[in-house]
Enzyme design. Structure first.
Site, short mmCIF file in Angstrom:
data_model
loop_
_atom_site.label_atom_id
_atom_site.label_comp_id
_atom_site.label_asym_id
_atom_site.label_seq_id
_atom_site.Cartn_x
_atom_site.Cartn_y
_atom_site.Cartn_z
N TYR A 170 163.89 38.79 -37.76
CA TYR A 170 162.66 38.68 -36.97
C TYR A 170 162.95 38.37 -35.50
CZ TYR A 170 159.54 38.77 -40.98
OH TYR A 170 158.84 39.15 -42.09
N LYS A 202 171.05 34.53 -49.53
CA LYS A 202 171.74 35.60 -50.25
C LYS A 202 173.19 35.60 -49.76
CE LYS A 202 171.52 39.24 -53.01
NZ LYS A 202 170.95 39.37 -54.35
#
Ligand code: NAD
Length: 361
Positions: A125, A192
């Protein structure tokens, strides 16, 4: 009596209707507000040539506290999200989204009490993107191929994912400080790291280091895909979740789903120099002017603002009134009725008025 100077951004779409209901509820707590009304978004773009005029940022910088109803972001074209720009410009690095079940809300789940802490300034973002076919994209692809010895298709667009030690330290610290202040038991870092070793891996490593400074609070980590499954299967195992920007965005909506949808999910964006309170949901433009949508999420964002201001008693009174109106299920908007066509559903304004009436009792 002390009066709080607060920037109020009424938003667009259904924003102004929801903002008016929230403003009335906040005033009815007896806490005094001196509103600094600042418009932004689509309509302002037409008049002032930018959806986020400098005066809005100046107002928040000065007042250090703001409440905002949703703003529309055109998809694909036009300007970038004002919501994202506000968080970035003011360095509101922590997005706080408590997800709590209220009795009477229609949901598959009961007794949910989760807190999402989302990093707001980094990750995919960050807005560092390279459009397919541009000389910049070609140059970057060539550099990356040279440095990584890996091929990237020439017709690719690129979005960059920066994750820093600085950004991670402060968001994880925020999550632990929140947990301590509100007597929560556990912080779970979501990532992750198995795949993205130098971004999510770094995030996890830093989170583990920060956690050592808070031995009174349990710490654990989960891989994001597994986290999503666990939240759906056994949400009661979790407490405060701390996530990078993209996972935070997605998991926030998942958790909003657990508590009955976007109409009841409040939020806050908090930085070192200020805070901006806003619902998780958007401006739902197709409902504009219909006095139909649920003001709860914006009102509960106001509850978060009262807590932030230290007005704990007023916050609790307003939250109790919201909970009571929802529990009774009478003066609520259509989305809270068992049948969405129930003719007894009330409008945005009327639900706000019912909450105010409850506070008086
Ligand atoms: P949305 O949240 O505006 O609406 C999606 C649907 O959710 C609505 O059609 C409605 O059925 C339901 N809903 C949303 N808020 C509700 C409420 N208060 N009460 C009852 N039902 C409610 O999402 P969208 O349609 O994807 O986005 C519309 C616009 O809002 C877009 O321009 C988007 O960029 C913007 N947006 C702004 C913010 C923000 O201001 N922070 C956040 C998300 C989206």
């Amino acid at each position: 009596m002390k009066s709080y100077r607060v920037t109020m951004i009424p938003g667009d779409g259904v924003g102004p209707e929801l903002a008016a209901a929230a403003q009335a509820c906040l005033e009815a707590t007896g806490v005094k507000f001196d509103w600094d009304i600042q418009t932004a978004g689509m309509d302002v773009m037409a008049q002032e040539g930018t959806p986020l005029p400098e005066r809005v940022l100046e107002s928040i910088r000065k007042n250090k506290i703001a409440i905002k109803a949703p703003l529309t972001t055109p998809v694909g074209t036009g300007f970038r999200s004002v919501n994202v720009a506000l968080r970035k410009e003011l360095d509101l690095y922590a997005c706080l989204r408590p997800c709590k079940s209220y009795e009477g809300v229609r949901s598959r789940y009961k007794n949910i009490d989760l807190v999402i802490v989302r990093e707001n300034t980094e990750d995919l973002y960050a807005g560092i993107e390279f459009q397919k076919g541009t000389p910049e994209a070609a140059e970057l692809i060539a550099q990356i191929e040279k440095l990584s010895k890996k091929k990237i298709r020439p017709d690719s667009g690129l979005s960059i994912k920066p994750i820093s030690v600085t950004g991670t330290e402060r968001i994880v610290k925020f999550a632990f400080e929140y947990a301590r202040q509100y007597k929560r038991k556990k912080v779970t870092a979501v990532h992750k790291a198995s795949i993205m070793k130098f971004t999510d891996g770094l995030y996890l490593e830093v989170a583990r280091e920060v956690a050592k400074k808070y031995p009174d609070i349990e710490f654990e980590d989960r891989i994001v895909d597994n986290m999503c499954m666990q939240l759906v299967q056994k949400p009661e195992l979790y407490d405060v979740l701390v996530l990078t920007n993209l996972y935070g965005d997605i998991v926030s909506d998942l958790c909003a789903g657990l508590i009955g949808g976007l109409g009841v999910a409040p939020g806050a964006n908090i930085g070192t120099n200020g805070a901006l309170f806003e619902a998780t949901h958007g401006s739902a433009p197709k409902y504009k002017g219909l006095n139909k949508l649920n003001p709860t999420a914006v009102i509960l964002s106001g509850v978060l603002m009262l807590r932030y201001l230290g007005e704990t008693e007023a916050a609790e009174r307003l939250e109790r009134a919201v909970a009571e109106v929802i529990r009774e299920g009478k003066n609520v908007t259509y989305d809270m009725k068992a049948d969405r066509n129930d003719p007894t559903a009330v409008g945005t304004k009327e639900m706000g008025e019912a909450i105010i009436e409850k506070m008086g009792k």
